[in-house]
Scaffold this motif. Structure first.
Motif: not given
Length: 493
Positions: A51, A54, A58, A109-110, A112-113, A118
């Motif tokens: 991860k 990502r 972020f 949203i970011r 969650r990405w 969520e």
């Protein structure tokens, strides 16, 4: 609503009706099938590294987005605040609220990405606050979520983002520079450099030492060691910084628990209302059936007995014939009363359980019925058994009366959906002409009310030409799983 496997070919007999599969998941809005990934989840240190890209994306974009939000929102909001006395400022402030909402939603949203769970968003349109132009325009002033989103964009996110962005850049720089510096640093002139960190550390921890070595080589080794340490801890740092943003967002941008309770109360109230309507319709139907059936036979029986009493001495032969008719009227009235009593609690259901009750129900159907019962969870609560029986009876009756079917399949099963709870599913499939719909005032509409009163749902798939597949899905609490094994709305039996 959707079912998983719906028969597409019209069969000629009961054995040709396809078996409908039970849905994999249920909610208050729809029924869908869910599948689980059989591949094992990566865990441990490797999962943290998986991860990292990502989380880095972020974190590295956090401060630019926060600064843009701060500049745009502060300009609009404080301009509106300054012009509020000339009324134009009010609309600028409303615009600032919606800008804050947009940046807050972007943050969710970011996150969650980035791989975070969520976060449930606020119900912006609750109580009809965003229905109509004026309601939508002035709703932010009375909605606390808008003020929290404004606070997050103006104050909280810029401060937190500066800290997390600085740590991200610094940690990544040390990790990359330390592990790769030995490659490119020899090409950079050192000049008259007199301070070497490795020499200072050696003198600090080994005072009075007489070690002789090249300080440049020592500096390269120290940088590689530091780079490896920072690189090894990089996933933990990124995860911690992302988690910090996640905690802030859950506390400021997420929906309140009280809102979920309001929705639950509203759903319970709607379910109770539907249950009351369904029970009221059932009582009215029972009253009509008693009036049209046993009551009329008992009235005629009373008249026959009165006639027998008058003729008993004058015409014994005629009286004897009337006694036979009266006995037949009493038998038919008794049969009808027994049939109606099944609408309350069939004796076979109480004595031998749901499976035997459904078999008895199918044996009385004028259309051949194949019964499949799979009660994997063991005994059901009595209210659930009764309601499953009544639902099956109603569906079989509708199929026999209106579908012009020559074969019916009845399947009743239970399933455990984990967090979604336990469900009992009643499926009825027939090879009739199709076109079934919950028309108001008719059987399926009343059945839909009954199922919704149990906090369940009714799924209907009946294309013109058939076949028809109808499924009722009702949640329940297994016996022994809680203090009250009811599984239905309180007060509904």
């Amino acid at each position: 609503m959707s079912t998983d496997t719906v028969p597409t070919d019209r069969p000629d007999d009961a054995t040709a009706i396809l078996r409908p599969e039970l849905p994999g998941n249920a909610s208050s809005a729809n029924m869908t099938t869910t599948t689980t990934d059989a591949a094992p989840l990566r865990r441990g240190y490797g999962a943290l590294w998986a991860k990292v890209p990502r989380e880095f994306g972020f974190l590295i974009l956090t401060m630019p987005i926060a600064i843009i939000g701060l500049v745009v929102l502060s300009t609009v909001f404080f301009t509106g605040l300054g012009l509020v006395t000339i009324f134009v400022g009010i609309f600028l402030m409303v615009a600032s609220f919606y800008i804050a909402r947009g940046f807050g939603t972007l943050e969710l949203i970011r996150l969650r990405w980035a791989g975070r769970p969520e976060i449930r968003r606020p119900a912006w349109a609750r109580d009809g606050r965003e229905q109509g132009f004026w309601r939508s325009a002035f709703a932010p002033f009375i909605d606390g979520h808008y003020w929290l989103y404004l606070l997050h964009t103006l104050v909280i996110n810029p401060i937190v983002s500066i800290v997390t962005w600085s740590i991200t850049v610094a940690w990544t720089s040390v990790a990359l520079a330390g592990t790769t510096g030995w490659i490119w640093q020899p090409f950079i002139p050192t000049g008259d450099r007199t301070f070497w960190l490795n020499e200072w550390l050696v003198d600090r921890f080994l005072p009075g030492n007489e070690l002789t070595y090249d300080p440049v080589v020592g500096e390269r080794i120290l940088e590689v060691i530091l780079g490896l340490v920072f690189l090894a801890t990089l996933p933990f740092v990124f995860r911690g910084l992302t988690l910090l943003h996640d905690v802030v967002a859950r506390g400021v941008l997420g929906a309140w628990r009280s809102e979920a309770l309001e929705v639950e109360v509203a759903q319970l109230a709607a379910s109770r209302g539907a249950a009351v309507q369904a029970e009221d319709a059932s009582l009215r139907r029972l009253e009509r059936d008693i009036h049209d059936g046993p009551q009329q036979r008992l009235v005629r029986l009373q008249m026959d007995l009165a006639t027998i009493e008058r003729r008993l001495e004058q015409d014994p032969g005629s009286a004897k014939a009337l006694v036979g008719e009266a006995r037949e009227q009493a038998r038919e009235a008794l049969d009808e009363l027994r049939a109606l009593s099944r609408g309350f609690a069939p004796p076979i259901l109480q004595d031998r359980g749901l499976a035997a009750g459904l078999e008895s129900l199918a044996s009385r159907s004028p259309v051949p019925v194949i019964v499949e019962v799979d009660l994997a969870d063991g005994l059901l609560p009595a209210p659930i058994e009764r309601n499953a029986y009544f639902i099956a009876a109603e569906l079989l009756t509708n199929a026999a009366k209106h579908a012009e079917a020559t074969a019916i399949r009845l399947r009743v099963g239970t399933r455990d959906e984990g967090p979604a709870g336990h469900w009992v599913d009643v499926w009825v499939t027939d090879n009739g002409h199709g076109g079934a719909a919950p028309t108001p005032g008719h059987g399926l509409a009343g059945l839909d009310e009954r199922v919704r009163g149990l906090r369940g749902m009714l799924v209907i798939d009946s294309p013109p030409g058939g076949p028809t597949t109808i499924g009722a899905h009702v949640p329940y609490v297994p016996l022994g799983a809680s203090g009250t094994a009811a599984g239905t709305v309180p007060g509904v039996v």
